[in-house]
Design a protein around this motif. Structure first.
Motif, PDB file in Angstrom:
ATOM      1  N   ALA A  42      78.221 -12.424  48.514  1.00 31.19           N
ATOM      2  CA  ALA A  42      79.502 -12.284  47.679  1.00 31.19           C
ATOM      3  C   ALA A  42      80.900 -12.472  48.275  1.00 31.19           C
ATOM      4  CB  ALA A  42      79.531 -10.772  46.840  1.00 31.19           C
ATOM      5  N   THR A  43      81.001 -12.042  49.539  1.00 35.38           N
ATOM      6  CA  THR A  43      82.229 -12.270  50.245  1.00 35.38           C
ATOM      7  C   THR A  43      82.565 -13.729  50.454  1.00 35.38           C
ATOM      8  OG1 THR A  43      81.646 -10.413  51.665  1.00 35.38           O
ATOM      9  CG2 THR A  43      83.450 -11.941  52.718  1.00 35.38           C
ATOM     10  N   TYR A  44      81.740 -14.594  50.638  1.00 32.33           N
ATOM     11  CA  TYR A  44      82.065 -16.013  50.888  1.00 32.33           C
ATOM     12  C   TYR A  44      82.180 -16.467  49.323  1.00 32.33           C
ATOM     13  CZ  TYR A  44      80.825 -15.828  55.613  1.00 32.33           C
ATOM     14  OH  TYR A  44      80.710 -15.337  57.301  1.00 32.33           O
ATOM     15  N   ALA A  45      81.677 -16.055  48.325  1.00 33.52           N
ATOM     16  CA  ALA A  45      82.022 -16.520  47.153  1.00 33.52           C
ATOM     17  C   ALA A  45      83.484 -15.964  46.416  1.00 33.52           C
ATOM     18  CB  ALA A  45      81.005 -15.997  45.940  1.00 33.52           C
ATOM     19  N   ALA A  46      83.960 -14.778  47.130  1.00 35.68           N
ATOM     20  CA  ALA A  46      85.236 -14.317  46.656  1.00 35.68           C
ATOM     21  C   ALA A  46      86.249 -15.229  46.496  1.00 35.68           C
ATOM     22  CB  ALA A  46      85.536 -13.091  47.445  1.00 35.68           C
ATOM     23  N   VAL A  47      87.127 -14.897  45.468  1.00 31.95           N
ATOM     24  CA  VAL A  47      88.235 -16.019  45.334  1.00 31.95           C
ATOM     25  C   VAL A  47      89.399 -15.008  45.567  1.00 31.95           C
ATOM     26  CG1 VAL A  47      89.597 -17.111  43.740  1.00 31.95           C
ATOM     27  CG2 VAL A  47      87.213 -17.567  43.878  1.00 31.95           C
ATOM     28  N   LEU A  48      89.634 -13.837  45.101  1.00 37.80           N
ATOM     29  CA  LEU A  48      90.718 -12.730  45.162  1.00 37.80           C
ATOM     30  C   LEU A  48      90.280 -11.694  46.155  1.00 37.80           C
ATOM     31  CD1 LEU A  48      91.682 -12.540  41.445  1.00 37.80           C
ATOM     32  CD2 LEU A  48      92.408 -13.989  43.100  1.00 37.80           C
ATOM     33  N   ARG A  49      91.608 -11.155  46.769  1.00 41.18           N
ATOM     34  CA  ARG A  49      91.422 -10.301  47.595  1.00 41.18           C
ATOM     35  C   ARG A  49      90.836  -8.988  47.137  1.00 41.18           C
ATOM     36  NH1 ARG A  49      96.888  -8.359  50.927  1.00 41.18           N
ATOM     37  NH2 ARG A  49      96.143 -10.225  52.063  1.00 41.18           N
ATOM     38  N   ASP A  50      91.027  -8.625  46.039  1.00 38.81           N
ATOM     39  CA  ASP A  50      90.558  -7.680  45.057  1.00 38.81           C
ATOM     40  C   ASP A  50      88.962  -7.730  45.200  1.00 38.81           C
ATOM     41  OD1 ASP A  50      92.815  -6.152  44.712  1.00 38.81           O
ATOM     42  OD2 ASP A  50      92.681  -6.798  42.080  1.00 38.81           O
ATOM     43  N   ASP A  51      88.329  -8.910  44.849  1.00 37.50           N
ATOM     44  CA  ASP A  51      86.850  -9.318  45.022  1.00 37.50           C
ATOM     45  C   ASP A  51      86.528  -8.718  46.481  1.00 37.50           C
ATOM     46  OD1 ASP A  51      87.199 -10.336  42.606  1.00 37.50           O
ATOM     47  OD2 ASP A  51      87.344 -12.442  43.490  1.00 37.50           O
ATOM     48  N   LEU A  52      87.017  -8.989  47.513  1.00 35.89           N
ATOM     49  CA  LEU A  52      86.627  -8.621  48.780  1.00 35.89           C
ATOM     50  C   LEU A  52      86.599  -6.944  48.966  1.00 35.89           C
ATOM     51  CD1 LEU A  52      88.567 -11.051  50.937  1.00 35.89           C
ATOM     52  CD2 LEU A  52      86.338 -11.109  50.334  1.00 35.89           C
ATOM     53  N   THR A  53      88.007  -6.523  48.471  1.00 29.61           N
ATOM     54  CA  THR A  53      88.019  -5.251  48.433  1.00 29.61           C
ATOM     55  C   THR A  53      86.821  -4.310  47.756  1.00 29.61           C
ATOM     56  OG1 THR A  53      90.345  -5.352  48.453  1.00 29.61           O
ATOM     57  CG2 THR A  53      89.784  -2.928  48.131  1.00 29.61           C
ATOM     58  N   ARG A  54      86.397  -4.590  46.444  1.00 27.64           N
ATOM     59  CA  ARG A  54      85.233  -4.111  45.911  1.00 27.64           C
ATOM     60  C   ARG A  54      84.209  -4.252  46.837  1.00 27.64           C
ATOM     61  NH1 ARG A  54      88.276  -5.736  41.437  1.00 27.64           N
ATOM     62  NH2 ARG A  54      87.513  -7.997  41.353  1.00 27.64           N
ATOM     63  N   LEU A  55      83.861  -5.102  47.546  1.00 32.58           N
ATOM     64  CA  LEU A  55      82.577  -5.071  48.629  1.00 32.58           C
ATOM     65  C   LEU A  55      82.759  -3.997  49.461  1.00 32.58           C
ATOM     66  CD1 LEU A  55      82.549  -9.062  48.641  1.00 32.58           C
ATOM     67  CD2 LEU A  55      81.010  -7.478  47.327  1.00 32.58           C
ATOM     68  N   ILE A  56      83.716  -3.551  49.864  1.00 30.30           N
ATOM     69  CA  ILE A  56      83.751  -2.563  51.153  1.00 30.30           C
ATOM     70  C   ILE A  56      84.302  -1.191  50.738  1.00 30.30           C
ATOM     71  CG2 ILE A  56      83.845  -4.429  52.916  1.00 30.30           C
ATOM     72  CD1 ILE A  56      86.809  -4.110  53.158  1.00 30.30           C
ATOM     73  N   ASP A  57      84.553  -0.921  49.671  1.00 28.47           N
ATOM     74  CA  ASP A  57      85.414   0.345  49.013  1.00 28.47           C
ATOM     75  C   ASP A  57      84.514   1.325  49.364  1.00 28.47           C
ATOM     76  OD1 ASP A  57      87.668  -0.674  48.158  1.00 28.47           O
ATOM     77  OD2 ASP A  57      87.088  -0.639  45.751  1.00 28.47           O
ATOM     78  N   ASP A  58      83.302   1.399  49.301  1.00 24.42           N
ATOM     79  CA  ASP A  58      82.411   2.482  49.538  1.00 24.42           C
ATOM     80  C   ASP A  58      82.100   2.796  50.980  1.00 24.42           C
ATOM     81  OD1 ASP A  58      80.643   0.222  49.724  1.00 24.42           O
ATOM     82  OD2 ASP A  58      78.969   1.349  48.909  1.00 24.42           O
ATOM     83  N   LEU A  59      82.509   1.964  51.932  1.00 25.23           N
ATOM     84  CA  LEU A  59      82.367   2.255  53.349  1.00 25.23           C
ATOM     85  C   LEU A  59      83.787   2.865  53.910  1.00 25.23           C
ATOM     86  CD1 LEU A  59      81.017  -1.464  54.059  1.00 25.23           C
ATOM     87  CD2 LEU A  59      79.825   0.842  53.820  1.00 25.23           C
ATOM     88  N   PRO A  60      83.470   3.557  54.962  1.00 23.15           N
ATOM     89  CA  PRO A  60      84.342   4.071  55.635  1.00 23.15           C
ATOM     90  C   PRO A  60      85.511   3.290  56.288  1.00 23.15           C
ATOM     91  CG  PRO A  60      82.213   4.638  56.909  1.00 23.15           C
ATOM     92  CD  PRO A  60      82.172   3.729  55.563  1.00 23.15           C
ATOM     93  N   GLY A  61      86.709   3.904  56.411  1.00 22.69           N
ATOM     94  CA  GLY A  61      87.756   2.901  57.192  1.00 22.69           C
ATOM     95  C   GLY A  61      88.638   2.103  56.205  1.00 22.69           C
ATOM     96  N   ARG A  62      89.657   1.587  56.446  1.00 23.76           N
ATOM     97  CA  ARG A  62      90.315   0.636  55.807  1.00 23.76           C
ATOM     98  C   ARG A  62      90.423  -0.766  56.284  1.00 23.76           C
ATOM     99  NH1 ARG A  62      94.889   3.075  52.723  1.00 23.76           N
ATOM    100  NH2 ARG A  62      96.048   0.928  53.397  1.00 23.76           N
ATOM    101  N   LEU A  63      90.541  -1.893  55.632  1.00 20.95           N
ATOM    102  CA  LEU A  63      90.732  -3.132  56.064  1.00 20.95           C
ATOM    103  C   LEU A  63      92.060  -3.719  56.145  1.00 20.95           C
ATOM    104  CD1 LEU A  63      88.872  -5.351  57.358  1.00 20.95           C
ATOM    105  CD2 LEU A  63      88.589  -6.274  54.889  1.00 20.95           C
ATOM    106  N   TRP A  64      92.894  -3.488  55.136  1.00 21.75           N
ATOM    107  CA  TRP A  64      94.342  -3.668  55.107  1.00 21.75           C
ATOM    108  C   TRP A  64      94.917  -2.956  54.285  1.00 21.75           C
ATOM    109  CZ3 TRP A  64      90.815  -7.818  53.737  1.00 21.75           C
ATOM    110  CH2 TRP A  64      90.509  -7.958  52.309  1.00 21.75           C
TER     111      TRP A  64
END
Length: 64
Positions: A42-64
């Motif tokens: 799903a990460t490689y298929a993601a077009v928008l930043r929001d798509d990426l954020t949803r993939l890691i929302d349930d993991l600890p820490g922040r990406l950006w």
């Protein structure tokens, strides 16, 4: 970067950062191998930043 619009297109670097985060989550036992595979695809298929954020929302820490 939280102030950017939600419709911002994801960059290749951002996709790579998400995959690194998912890999660490797998190594720490936070994801199963099946979940990891699904999220990486799903990460490689993601077009928008929001798509990426949803993939890691349930993991600890922040990406950006």
């Amino acid at each position: 970067m939280d102030t950017e619009r939600s419709g911002v297109r994801a960059s290749d670097r951002e996709r790579a950062l998400v995959v690194e985060r998912l890999t660490r989550a797998l190594e720490h036992g936070r994801l199963t191998l099946a979940e990891y595979d699904e999220r990486v695809a799903a990460t490689y298929a993601a077009v928008l930043r929001d798509d990426l954020t949803r993939l890691i929302d349930d993991l600890p820490g922040r990406l950006w």
